[in-house]
Design a protein around this motif. Structure first.
Motif, short mmCIF file in Angstrom:
data_model
loop_
_atom_site.label_atom_id
_atom_site.label_comp_id
_atom_site.label_asym_id
_atom_site.label_seq_id
_atom_site.Cartn_x
_atom_site.Cartn_y
_atom_site.Cartn_z
N UNK A 3 17.08 0.44 -9.01
CA UNK A 3 17.17 1.90 -8.86
C UNK A 3 16.71 2.61 -10.15
N UNK A 4 17.05 2.02 -11.30
CA UNK A 4 16.58 2.59 -12.57
C UNK A 4 15.05 2.55 -12.65
N UNK A 5 14.47 1.45 -12.16
CA UNK A 5 13.00 1.31 -12.15
C UNK A 5 12.39 2.37 -11.23
N UNK A 6 12.99 2.53 -10.06
CA UNK A 6 12.49 3.52 -9.09
C UNK A 6 12.48 4.93 -9.71
N UNK A 19 10.28 -6.70 -3.44
CA UNK A 19 11.27 -5.87 -4.14
C UNK A 19 10.78 -4.42 -4.23
N UNK A 20 9.49 -4.23 -4.53
CA UNK A 20 8.96 -2.87 -4.63
C UNK A 20 8.86 -2.20 -3.27
N UNK A 21 8.63 -2.98 -2.22
CA UNK A 21 8.61 -2.40 -0.87
C UNK A 21 9.97 -1.75 -0.57
N UNK A 22 11.03 -2.30 -1.16
CA UNK A 22 12.37 -1.76 -0.95
C UNK A 22 12.66 -0.48 -1.71
N UNK A 23 11.87 -0.17 -2.76
CA UNK A 23 12.12 1.05 -3.55
C UNK A 23 10.85 1.91 -3.62
N UNK A 39 6.20 7.14 -1.71
CA UNK A 39 5.10 7.23 -0.72
C UNK A 39 3.68 7.30 -1.28
N UNK A 40 3.49 7.95 -2.44
CA UNK A 40 2.11 8.12 -2.96
C UNK A 40 1.71 7.02 -3.94
N UNK A 41 2.58 6.01 -4.11
CA UNK A 41 2.32 4.96 -5.11
C UNK A 41 1.93 3.65 -4.42
N UNK A 42 0.89 3.02 -4.95
CA UNK A 42 0.46 1.69 -4.50
C UNK A 42 1.01 0.67 -5.51
N UNK A 43 1.55 -0.43 -5.00
CA UNK A 43 2.13 -1.46 -5.88
C UNK A 43 1.27 -2.72 -5.82
N UNK A 44 0.82 -3.19 -6.98
CA UNK A 44 -0.08 -4.34 -7.07
C UNK A 44 0.64 -5.43 -7.86
N UNK A 79 0.83 -1.21 0.00
CA UNK A 79 0.00 0.00 0.00
C UNK A 79 0.86 1.26 0.00
N UNK A 80 0.29 2.35 -0.49
CA UNK A 80 1.01 3.63 -0.45
C UNK A 80 1.19 4.05 1.01
N UNK A 81 2.30 4.73 1.29
CA UNK A 81 2.58 5.18 2.66
C UNK A 81 1.64 6.33 3.06
N UNK A 82 1.18 7.07 2.04
CA UNK A 82 0.13 8.07 2.31
C UNK A 82 -0.96 7.84 1.26
#
Length: 229
Positions: free
Chosen positions: A216-219, A40-44, A47-52, A15-18
């Protein structure tokens, strides 16, 4: 995902941090699940992005002697001229479009959604982005290829994403999906989309996997395509 939701578990979500004002939908590779990529996404995370990270349904895979495993569609062979599971690819793509629609209903417009994937999942994300009417925020295509490539450009004429931004990444030491597939794919994409919006990065000594530099490139790509609002 649609119609067979009983058999496919709910996606792994970071989930997004905010308040979530953007989303990344990321599709894992053959035989995998969404959990590793969610980690992996939790590591990069931004805050406003939700990863599914959805999980593929379990189905027999011709390439692996008909064994059943998580797979978005059947893979018959890994040669450039191998037969492809056209019906399976198109059905899987419709399921991903439904997932995007679900996020739009949840209040995130499609242009604030980046679609991506690794290997088979990356292939599906490219095919979906090039055949959908949903205008996306970008595509992250890792260690993959473009399925049904001979159906383009006809298929992409229907797409809202001819100007889409693509980050394509590939390991130079990939023994499963050789880097040549990545090179052929990027050349094809440049004929279908604005070539100046396509970034192709290769990583020396990287096999069929991801590496910290790639993450890091993805981030950076996600942060550029999905800025805070």
């Amino acid at each position: 995902m649609c119609g067979n939701s009983m058999s496919v578990p709910l996606p792994a979500i970071v989930p997004a941090a905010r308040k979530a004002t953007a989303a990344v939908i990321f599709l894992h590779g053959l035989g995998d699940t969404g959990h590793g990529w969610a980690e992996a996404f939790a590591g990069i995370r931004t805050p406003h992005v939700k990863y599914i990270c959805p999980h593929a349904p379990i189905k027999p895979v011709t390439l692996n002697m008909g064994m059943s495993m998580p797979s978005w569609f059947d893979i018959i062979g890994l040669q450039t001229d191998a037969e492809e599971d056209e019906a399976g690819i198109k059905q899987a793509s419709e399921n991903i479009k439904a997932l995007i629609d679900q996020e739009v209903k949840n209040g995130i417009p499609s242009h604030r959604i980046v679609l991506g994937g690794f290997s088979q999942g990356g292939a599906l994300s490219l095919y979906t982005a090039l055949t959908t009417q949903q205008k996306l925020g970008g595509v992250v295509a890792l260690s993959c290829w473009l399925p049904l490539r001979n159906s383009f450009p006809q298929a992409s004429r229907n797409s809202a994403n001819n100007e889409m931004h693509v980050l394509q990444c590939h390991g130079e030491a990939d023994p499963l999906v050789p880097v040549m597939f990545g090179c052929l794919t990027v050349e094809k994409l440049k004929t279908l989309c604005n070539p100046s919006n396509i970034i192709f990065k290769t990583y020396p000594r990287m096999p069929h996997s991801a590496c910290p530099e790639e993450m890091m490139d993805i981030k950076q790509f996600i942060e550029k395509q999905l800025p805070p609002i």
